[in-house]
Design a protein around this motif. Structure first.
Motif, mmCIF file in Angstrom:
data_model
loop_
_atom_site.group_PDB
_atom_site.id
_atom_site.type_symbol
_atom_site.label_atom_id
_atom_site.label_comp_id
_atom_site.label_asym_id
_atom_site.label_seq_id
_atom_site.Cartn_x
_atom_site.Cartn_y
_atom_site.Cartn_z
ATOM 1 N N GLY A 115 0.731 -1.068 0.303
ATOM 2 C CA GLY A 115 -0.101 0.150 0.084
ATOM 3 C C GLY A 115 0.619 1.153 0.023
ATOM 4 O O GLY A 115 0.286 2.384 0.303
ATOM 5 N N GLU A 116 2.206 0.969 -0.068
ATOM 6 C CA GLU A 116 3.028 2.125 -0.151
ATOM 7 C C GLU A 116 3.095 2.882 -1.450
ATOM 8 O O GLU A 116 2.982 2.101 -2.475
ATOM 9 N N THR A 117 3.295 4.173 -1.595
ATOM 10 C CA THR A 117 3.070 5.016 -3.122
ATOM 11 C C THR A 117 4.859 4.806 -3.509
ATOM 12 O O THR A 117 5.770 5.377 -2.740
ATOM 13 N N LEU A 118 4.806 4.328 -4.546
ATOM 14 C CA LEU A 118 5.900 4.534 -5.470
ATOM 15 C C LEU A 118 6.205 5.627 -6.264
ATOM 16 O O LEU A 118 7.371 6.219 -6.117
ATOM 17 N N LEU A 119 5.281 5.981 -7.031
ATOM 18 C CA LEU A 119 5.101 7.064 -7.849
ATOM 19 C C LEU A 119 3.867 7.874 -7.506
ATOM 20 O O LEU A 119 2.938 7.347 -7.677
ATOM 21 N N PRO A 120 4.075 9.087 -7.192
ATOM 22 C CA PRO A 120 2.770 9.741 -6.726
ATOM 23 C C PRO A 120 1.919 10.325 -7.669
ATOM 24 O O PRO A 120 2.206 10.073 -9.021
ATOM 25 N N PHE A 121 0.739 10.848 -7.493
ATOM 26 C CA PHE A 121 -0.192 11.164 -8.524
ATOM 27 C C PHE A 121 0.387 12.147 -9.468
ATOM 28 O O PHE A 121 0.868 12.836 -8.948
ATOM 29 N N ALA A 122 0.042 12.048 -10.802
ATOM 30 C CA ALA A 122 0.621 12.708 -11.909
ATOM 31 C C ALA A 122 -0.087 12.477 -13.165
ATOM 32 O O ALA A 122 -0.643 11.595 -13.031
ATOM 33 N N GLN A 123 0.002 13.464 -14.038
ATOM 34 C CA GLN A 123 -0.604 13.027 -15.254
ATOM 35 C C GLN A 123 0.334 12.076 -16.231
ATOM 36 O O GLN A 123 1.214 12.687 -16.833
ATOM 37 N N GLN A 124 0.187 10.796 -16.073
ATOM 38 C CA GLN A 124 1.094 10.008 -16.458
ATOM 39 C C GLN A 124 0.310 8.487 -16.566
ATOM 40 O O GLN A 124 -0.699 8.433 -15.907
#
Length: 580
Positions: free
Chosen positions: A391-400
């Motif tokens: 449940g850990e974030t590897l790449l945060p929210f972005a337009q990708q």
């Protein structure tokens, strides 16, 4: 050892028999592990033609006309029946087997040829140099010798002569004939029947099951018999409103004692007794005790169970994987590849999401979740984030955008129409600068390569324990040749060879290059250079191929005009050789 009844023969032996239509149907007749039993040798009493196997067992074997073989087999069985006192231990069993055997031949063996494959239908090991031809020829000779003795015994009306069959190696024919393993020949036919193909029949309102030959496997004692799920070994049955399971051989492995029995899933069956839910396995053992108010099977070795107003997930050993908590349901949400996460719905409409490791996903109810291998892509509006199984974030929210490439164990990440490669255990492998990234197929699981492309130019990267560039973005495309070697080209008909470490072996001097996925003996590839077919060694040395090798390699396998020209020249050279 396989015996088949079929309607075609290989072109290599077509001169032995009248012409056949260009179609292919066959009926399996025998699958026997211990040679070709003497009782069936008369099926090959006529002219026998031998063809070696092609492509690891495809086609090839011993071929004969079925009509002649059935006639010869019937003559042997008539002879045995006429001399039953001298040959049979159990005449009644022989007559029963004979009736079933010849009924089968009449009803199921209506195609023109019998085919016997001494190597089976598939050969895993590397075949000998003659492609098993010597093995087939030896079997043909043995069959002919034994049939000659059988013919002599019948002609002389003397059953004692059957003991002279070389197959018996000094033993008595009576001993071989009465061996229980053969069941007077009927067991040989039964060996070809698929043990799982049973059909339901009805008798006096009750249901049973028959095999492919119409023999009763399960007597008609059930009120209902369910279908076998495709991937499961048990089907539901009921007697007097009580339910259980039978296996594909018709054995009732779970007795009809339950008030409800669901179709098997993942190797387990959900059952209910006295209003309580539980789970049984294929051996009838209780895996989840019948103490729960409800439940279902959301995955392999995983059970959702309910007590009162609470749901939990438990494992096959009874361990609690997700503790009981108030909810109205818990379900697995799966993608097309079988990856999943779990959704727990509460009475107030709230939803909680858990990874396959039972870790809470920190997402909102309106977020879209996509499982990708061990990872999760979370979409929120136009933005995407990448999370791991904890449940850990590897790449945060972005337009990708993320695309999991299993062959590379990495994600292709696209931002503003450019793509980079990201491996969750290593981080960014490339900058986000390429038009596309795709895996280059190799048969080795320990070698992974990525082809990156900008416009019409491509480059090659190694993606393994170490990440490095093999060739820069300056080429047209690449192909796998063998372990440690690749083909590279600057145009469609201009190929060279490069090692996996980036060392150039040859310039782009080949018009055609094919490594046969590493299966070119003692070479990296075969190629076309200056209108000549060659084999290419690891040091780049090119050796001309013989006309026979060229024909074997190309005949019927190419539409390339340059290769067809070389093929025609090779055939012409062979035709001009002395003795051709």
């Amino acid at each position: 050892m396989y015996l088949l009844n079929q309607d075609t023969i290989p072109a290599t032996i077509a001169q032995h028999f009248p012409p056949t239509e260009d179609s292919y149907f066959y009926t399996p007749m025998m699958r026997w592990e211990n040679g070709f039993p003497l009782l069936f040798h008369p099926l090959f009493a006529g002219d026998i033609a031998v063809s070696p196997p092609l492509d690891h067992g495809a086609e090839g074997g011993l071929y004969t006309l079925a009509e002649n073989g059935i006639t010869a087999l019937r003559a042997l069985y008539d002879f045995i029946e006429a001399h039953q006192s001298a040959l049979l231990d159990d005449p009644a069993a022989f007559l029963a087997a004979r009736e079933k055997l010849f009924r089968y031949l009449e009803e199921r063996a209506g195609l023109r040829f019998f085919r016997l494959t001494p190597w089976g239908e598939s050969v895993d090991e590397t075949p000998p140099g003659d492609g098993y031809l010597s093995e087939a020829v030896a079997l043909k000779g043995s069959i002919e010798e034994n049939n000659a003795v059988i013919h002599k015994a019948i002609a002389a009306n003397d059953p004692s002569l059957l003991d002279e069959c070389p197959f018996l190696e000094g033993a008595a024919f009576r001993q071989h004939l009465n061996a229980a393993v053969y069941d007077y020949g009927w067991a040989l036919i039964r060996s070809s029947l698929h043990p799982f193909r049973l059909e339901v029949f009805t008798e006096e309102g009750l249901k049973g099951m028959k095999d492919a030959l119409g023999e009763i496997v399960v007597p008609a004692t059930y009120d209902t018999i369910g279908d076998f799920p495709i991937t499961e070994g048990l089907a539901t049955v009921s007697k007097r409103d009580k339910w259980g399971y039978i296996n594909r051989r018709g054995v009732e492995v779970v007795p009809c004692i339950y008030d409800r029995a669901d179709d098997f899933e993942y190797g387990y069956g959900a059952v209910v007794m006295d209003g309580k839910f539980g789970v049984v396995d294929e051996n009838g053992q209780t895996i989840v005790p019948l103490v729960y108010d409800d439940g279902h099977l959301p995955g392999h070795d995983l059970f959702a169970v309910k007590k009162g107003h609470e749901w939990a997930l438990i494992g096959a050993s009874g361990e609690v994987l997700l503790p009981f908590q108030p909810a109205i349901s818990i379900v697995a949400v799966r993608d097309m590849e079988g990856h999943s996460y779990f959704q727990l719905a509460k009475e107030n409409g709230e939803k909680l999401f858990f990874t396959h490791r039972m870790k809470l996903l920190p997402v909102d109810a309106l977020d879209e979740i996509t499982a990708a291998g061990e990872y999760y892509i979370v979409t929120r509006g136009k933005a995407n984030a990448l999370l791991d199984a904890a449940g850990e974030t590897l790449l945060p929210f972005a337009q990708q955008q993320f695309r999991w490439i299993h062959a590379l164990l990495a994600f292709a990440v696209t931002i503003d129409k450019k793509t980079g490669l990201y491996a969750p255990d290593k981080g960014w492998l490339t900058d986000v600068v390429y038009d596309s990234i795709e895996p280059l197929y190799t048969p080795e699981n320990d070698e992974r390569y990525a082809m990156v492309r900008n416009g019409m130019k491509a480059g090659l990267f190694a993606v393994g324990e170490q990440f490095y560039r093999v060739l820069p973005v300056a080429y047209y495309r690449f192909s796998y040749l063998k372990k440690g070697f690749f083909g590279y080209c600057t145009s469609e008909a201009s190929w060279g060879i490069v090692r996996a470490n980036g060392t150039i072996v040859t310039d782009t001097i080949f018009e055609y290059l094919d490594g046969k996925m590493g299966n070119v003996p003692n070479a990296v590839a075969i190629g076309l250079k200056d209108n000549e077919m060659v084999t290419v060694a690891e040091d780049g040395t090119a050796t001309p191929m013989s006309p026979h090798d060229i024909v074997a390699e190309l005949d019927g396998a190419t539409r390339n005009m340059s290769l067809l020209k070389v093929l025609r020249a090779a055939k012409k050279a062979i035709a001009q050789q002395p003795g051709q």
